[in-house]
Design an enzyme around this catalytic site. Structure first.
Site, PDB file in Angstrom:
ATOM      1  N   ASP A  27      18.859  16.295 -35.042  1.00 43.79           N
ATOM      2  CA  ASP A  27      20.141  16.656 -35.617  1.00 43.79           C
ATOM      3  C   ASP A  27      20.290  15.843 -36.907  1.00 43.79           C
ATOM      4  OD1 ASP A  27      22.869  17.572 -35.817  1.00 43.79           O
ATOM      5  OD2 ASP A  27      23.462  15.597 -35.100  1.00 43.79           O
TER       6      ASP A  27
ATOM      7  N   CYS B 130       0.173   3.505   2.953  1.00 46.52           N
ATOM      8  CA  CYS B 130       0.729   2.924   4.187  1.00 46.52           C
ATOM      9  C   CYS B 130       2.243   3.097   4.222  1.00 46.52           C
ATOM     10  CB  CYS B 130       0.384   1.440   4.279  1.00 46.52           C
ATOM     11  SG  CYS B 130      -1.392   1.096   4.186  1.00 46.52           S
TER      12      CYS B 130
ATOM     13  N   CYS C 143       0.841  -1.200   0.000  1.00 43.90           N
ATOM     14  CA  CYS C 143       0.000   0.000   0.000  1.00 43.90           C
ATOM     15  C   CYS C 143       0.876   1.250   0.000  1.00 43.90           C
ATOM     16  CB  CYS C 143      -0.911  -0.018   1.220  1.00 43.90           C
ATOM     17  SG  CYS C 143      -1.758   1.534   1.549  1.00 43.90           S
TER      18      CYS C 143
END
Length: 703
Positions: free
Chosen positions: A394, A14, A11
């Protein structure tokens, strides 16, 4: 700082709360929990027993990783393996079914006991944490679930309260499972580094950890083994699989003096390799370090979600209070019914699915790209790549190979033209001379050594052979001749076509001329077409070359625009102008394009893992071509789409659940199912990023 691996970290919210608790410990202010990668960084002076206690309160297990004196990974496992959630949920669900089907013929006390036992088995950790949080006046999902369970049992809703506890346990298990799947996918990528190498010391072979290798060491790499670090082949010939570095599945032939990458696999022969970089400085080590760090960068979307979640739970608690009190007080509602509805609303306050909507998809996207040899330095860059509308390139080495070649030849005197060209240019190291020699060697003729060679700055070379002078150079080298209309017309035509000219002449006549250009990469045209297909609106070339050359390349490649004759600072100005109009990425080689790469919204470097490329850009194409750029953008767009879908699903299901309170239809199990359903969908949808789609496979141009 010590680094620990965490297990059972499921979690994100948590994890943040545990991090805050650990930071309150003495010497713990710098502690950091990395939820995405499941790691903890903490000072050596922190009491590790107290840290373990904080982690255990949420079912997380601490595992320290270190290296032994042989260089092998060593793990301490004195902390147990945590609860077996599958077994606990199975037992609790079995008790729930037993109680439900025996209600009519067992005493009420026995049935209630079965329900309470099922609840305790699947929800004891949540309940313990929730009770502690209540005393601390700390309101999170554990607190909400605890209040909901106590409330449900207090009004006699034993069956629904138990089902809520079981489903919440299943939900937490699924959260952890989805996140662990994404972490394992990343871990498998990070395990490509070899652990040991055979070092040759005074003719004796010794098996040593790669961390002990130093620059200049000689190692033996047998068939099927990984090359331990970047190096150069001293002896042997073989094909090498460089997929770990470049993402290219095709093997690359290697022989004496060829460079090799650490982590690549020797396919068949035996190679003796001189180490050119300590492992920590090797391309592979840098890649793995950057990929590992990339997991933890927070995207703007993630930051918004985390901030939103902080206010979401208190808001839901307020709504729950309103649902419990307003209808009974002012609308003649029944207290028991609306108290039950309020409890259900509390459960809707779980923000877990919302918080999970982004990290699994981000890790999956970074992993997918890394497997393809595309190094994305963080989730923020992955998200940005999916929003790009303009790409500036480029020219030299990016759209072209950066290697001059003869594209057109005009010959007026065949007998002398190739002979003179080869005789004069064979000893020159100039790139144009090498291009001429590649063309001349096709004639398979012998050459002469000039008696004298003189270089004229800005013009070319004057050489004397057999008493006669010959001139090799540009148009200025013809100042001693009166050119015919035909020759002047040919010169003008080649210049108008964007060629660089190498003209061969003697003291009386022009013998012929070479039209030289920088060879366009064969995949460039197809890449531009694919970029348009996936939503890139503008493809622009920025080059220091002259107008005609730029026009020629832009036309052949299929660019929407180009700017020629630019100095490095002028490239930066062009990038600034482009970024004001739309999200712009700059693609270059990571060395001379560094200012432009840094100025763009996103810098993309290419170049087979060169140090400068890795250090300069936000994203690195580890190949020496653009073949996988469309795929990288496609994956990023997919990740962004998945995150949007996930947020919509997480909030949408909760909104539906809240709307059901209006007619009084919301139940506890519908509330938990709305969150559980969102978690399952969010996890499964995020993990689909790891699966290659047919569209993405068509965006892979073979090298």
């Amino acid at each position: 700082m010590d680094e620990y691996r965490l297990k059972g970290l499921s979690c994100a919210n948590c994890a943040r709360e545990m991090e805050e608790e650990i930071q309150k410990l003495p010497n713990g202010k710098d502690a950091k929990i990395f939820f995405n990668s499941g790691k903890l960084n903490i000072s050596k002076d922190v009491d590790i027993k107290k840290v373990e206690k904080i982690l255990a309160s949420d079912g997380a297990v601490l595992v320290r990783e270190r290296m032994d004196n042989q260089g092998h990974e060593e793990h301490d496992h004195p902390h147990g393996n945590g609860p077996n959630w599958k077994l606990l949920v199975a037992i609790s669900f079995g008790l729930f079914l037993l109680a439900m089907f025996t209600t009519n013929w067992l005493p009420v006390s026995v049935t209630v006991g079965l329900y309470l036992a099922a609840t305790a088995i699947s929800g004891f950790q949540t309940f313990i944490k929730g009770i502690k949080n209540l005393f601390r006046l700390k309101f999170n999902i554990d607190t909400l679930m605890t209040i909901a369970l106590i409330g449900a049992f207090s009004i006699g809703e034993w069956k629904e309260g138990t089902l809520v506890a079981i489903l919440f346990g299943v939900n937490e298990y699924l959260e952890g499972l989805g996140m662990e799947k994404a972490r394992k996918s990343m871990d498998s990528l990070l395990k490509v580094a070899p652990k040991e190498a055979i070092r040759i010391e005074n003719g004796i072979e010794r098996l040593v950890p790669i961390q002990s290798l130093n620059r200049g060491d000689i190692v033996l790499v047998k068939a099927g083994e990984k090359i331990p670090s970047d190096g150069v082949v001293l002896e042997g010939k073989s094909s090498v699989n460089e997929a770990a570095i470049t993402g290219e599945s095709m093997p690359v032939d290697k022989g004496i003096h060829d460079s090799v990458y650490g982590g690549s696999i020797n396919n068949e022969g035996v190679l003796k390799v001189e180490i050119t970089k300590n492992y920590v400085d090797s391309s592979l080590a840098k890649i793995l370090h950057l990929v590992s760090e990339a997991q933890e960068t927070k995207t703007p979307t993630e930051q918004f979600i985390n901030q939103f979640a902080k206010y979401y739970t208190p808001f839901i608690m307020f709504i729950s209070f309103v649902v419990m009190t307003i209808p009974p007080l002012f609308m003649n509602g029944h207290w028991g019914d609306w108290f039950y509805q309020g409890l259900a609303v509390l459960i809707v306050g779980c923000p877990c699915a919302l918080i999970l909507s982004s990290p699994i998809a981000i890790i999956s996207g970074i992993t997918r790209n890394a497997r393809n040899g595309i190094l994305v330095k963080g989730g923020v860059y992955l998200e940005e790549l999916g929003k790009i509308k303009t790409i500036a390139f480029d020219k030299t080495g990016t759209l072209t190979k950066g290697k001059p070649f003869v594209e057109k030849t005009i010959v007026y005197n065949k007998d002398e033209f190739f002979f003179v060209s080869g005789s004069i240019e064979k000893s020159s190291s100039h790139p144009l001379a090498k291009a001429v020699m590649e063309e001349v060697n096709k004639q398979k003729i012998s050459f002469y050594d000039p008696e004298e060679i003189q270089t004229l700055a800005g013009q070319g070379i004057i050489a004397t052979m057999k008493g006669e002078k010959y001139f090799v150079g540009n148009e200025k080298s013809l100042h001693h001749l009166n050119l015919t209309e035909e020759i002047q017309r040919d010169i003008d035509d080649l210049k108008n076509e964007g060629f660089t000219l190498v003209i061969i002449s003697n003291e009386e006549n022009v013998l012929g001329m070479f039209g030289i250009s920088d060879q366009i990469r064969p995949e460039s045209k197809e890449i531009m077409d694919q970029l348009k297909q996936i939503g890139i609106e503008h493809t622009v070339m920025l080059t220091g070359d002259h107008e005609k050359t730029a026009e020629k390349v832009a036309d052949k490649v299929g660019l929407t625009d180009y700017f020629a004759g630019l100095l490095p600072d002028e490239k930066v100005e062009k990038i600034k102008n482009l970024t004001q109009k739309s999200k712009t990425a700059m693609v270059g080689d990571g060395i001379n394009d560094a200012p432009a790469l840094a100025t763009a919204n996103l810098g993309i470097a290419m170049g087979k893992g060169t140090d400068s490329a890795i250090e300069t850009a936000d994203i690195v194409l580890m190949q020496d071509h653009l073949g996988k750029l469309p795929s990288a953008i496609s994956i990023s767009k997919r990740v962004n789409a998945v995150i949007k879908w996930n947020i919509s699903i997480a909030l949408g299901l909760k909104l539906i659940a809240l709307i059901l309170t209006i007619p009084g239809w919301l139940t506890l199990w519908i509330a938990i199912m709305s969150d559980m359903g969102a978690t399952i969908l969010v996890t499964l949808i995020s993990l689909t990023v790891l699966i290659e789609s047919k569209k993405e496979s068509t965006l892979m141009v073979p090298s």
